[in-house]
Write a protein that holds these residues in place. Sequence first.
Motif, short mmCIF file in Angstrom:
data_model
loop_
_atom_site.label_atom_id
_atom_site.label_comp_id
_atom_site.label_asym_id
_atom_site.label_seq_id
_atom_site.Cartn_x
_atom_site.Cartn_y
_atom_site.Cartn_z
N VAL A 1 0.89 -1.32 -0.13
CA VAL A 1 0.12 0.07 0.08
C VAL A 1 0.75 1.33 -0.11
CG1 VAL A 1 -1.68 1.41 1.51
CG2 VAL A 1 -1.89 -1.23 1.13
N ILE A 2 1.91 1.17 0.90
CA ILE A 2 2.76 2.54 0.88
C ILE A 2 3.50 2.54 -0.37
CG2 ILE A 2 4.85 3.23 2.00
CD1 ILE A 2 3.84 1.83 4.71
N ILE A 3 3.88 1.53 -1.10
CA ILE A 3 4.89 1.49 -2.29
C ILE A 3 3.95 2.14 -3.18
CG2 ILE A 3 5.92 0.06 -4.10
CD1 ILE A 3 6.86 -1.77 -1.99
N ASP A 4 2.46 1.80 -3.53
CA ASP A 4 1.63 2.38 -4.47
C ASP A 4 1.57 3.77 -4.21
OD1 ASP A 4 1.35 -0.40 -5.58
OD2 ASP A 4 -0.63 -0.69 -4.35
N GLN A 5 1.62 4.23 -2.87
CA GLN A 5 1.36 5.60 -2.62
C GLN A 5 2.43 6.36 -2.97
OE1 GLN A 5 0.48 5.52 1.72
NE2 GLN A 5 -1.79 5.19 1.37
N LEU A 6 3.75 5.78 -2.78
CA LEU A 6 4.83 6.51 -3.29
C LEU A 6 4.91 6.65 -4.81
CD1 LEU A 6 7.52 5.00 -0.82
CD2 LEU A 6 6.85 7.19 -0.98
N ILE A 7 4.79 5.56 -5.44
CA ILE A 7 4.62 5.53 -7.09
C ILE A 7 3.83 6.77 -7.53
CG2 ILE A 7 3.92 4.28 -8.97
CD1 ILE A 7 4.98 1.74 -7.60
N GLU A 8 2.56 6.65 -6.80
CA GLU A 8 1.77 7.95 -7.14
C GLU A 8 2.21 9.24 -6.86
OE1 GLU A 8 -2.82 9.35 -6.34
OE2 GLU A 8 -2.11 7.35 -5.87
N HIS A 9 2.84 9.41 -5.73
CA HIS A 9 3.67 10.66 -5.42
C HIS A 9 4.45 10.97 -6.23
CE1 HIS A 9 5.21 13.80 -2.92
NE2 HIS A 9 6.23 13.18 -2.85
N PHE A 10 5.47 10.00 -6.51
CA PHE A 10 6.66 10.31 -7.28
C PHE A 10 6.34 10.42 -8.87
CE2 PHE A 10 9.24 8.26 -3.92
CZ PHE A 10 9.64 9.51 -3.19
N SER A 11 5.25 10.18 -9.17
CA SER A 11 4.79 10.32 -10.60
C SER A 11 4.42 11.84 -10.71
CB SER A 11 3.46 9.39 -11.00
OG SER A 11 2.56 10.01 -10.26
N TYR A 12 4.04 12.70 -9.87
CA TYR A 12 4.03 14.08 -10.08
C TYR A 12 5.01 14.80 -9.29
CZ TYR A 12 -1.11 12.30 -9.82
OH TYR A 12 -2.21 11.98 -10.31
N THR A 13 5.71 14.36 -8.45
CA THR A 13 7.06 15.20 -7.90
C THR A 13 8.24 14.23 -7.95
OG1 THR A 13 5.32 16.18 -6.45
CG2 THR A 13 7.85 16.39 -5.90
#
Length: 101
Positions: free
Chosen positions: A26-38
């Motif tokens: 779950v955390i990895i999925d959130q990080l992937i989403e976050h780093f796709s923007y920033t």
Amino acid sequence: MTKDILASLYDLNFEQLESFIEERQVIIDQLIEHFSYTPASEYEKLTLHSLLERDSEILARMNTLRLEAQDWLHKRGQAKVQRSAYESGYTPDSFLMDKRK
């Protein structure tokens, strides 16, 4: 979270390890989403890299648990075959009659 798991990695059962993997995903999925923007900063890259280096320990423990489960299933199957050999598939009071030629 990873540091806590690594501290007690060999004391964990498969359910606890599975729970950790699910939470981590779950955390990895959130990080992937976050780093796709920033884009990730150098500190974030180093932190993630240090966490990923420890994955081999976690994978080794998961593999050990898998092999233990596989061995248990194999032994159980062998016990079942041996037990079924002693279970009668015939009527114990029956007679066997042969004819002589």
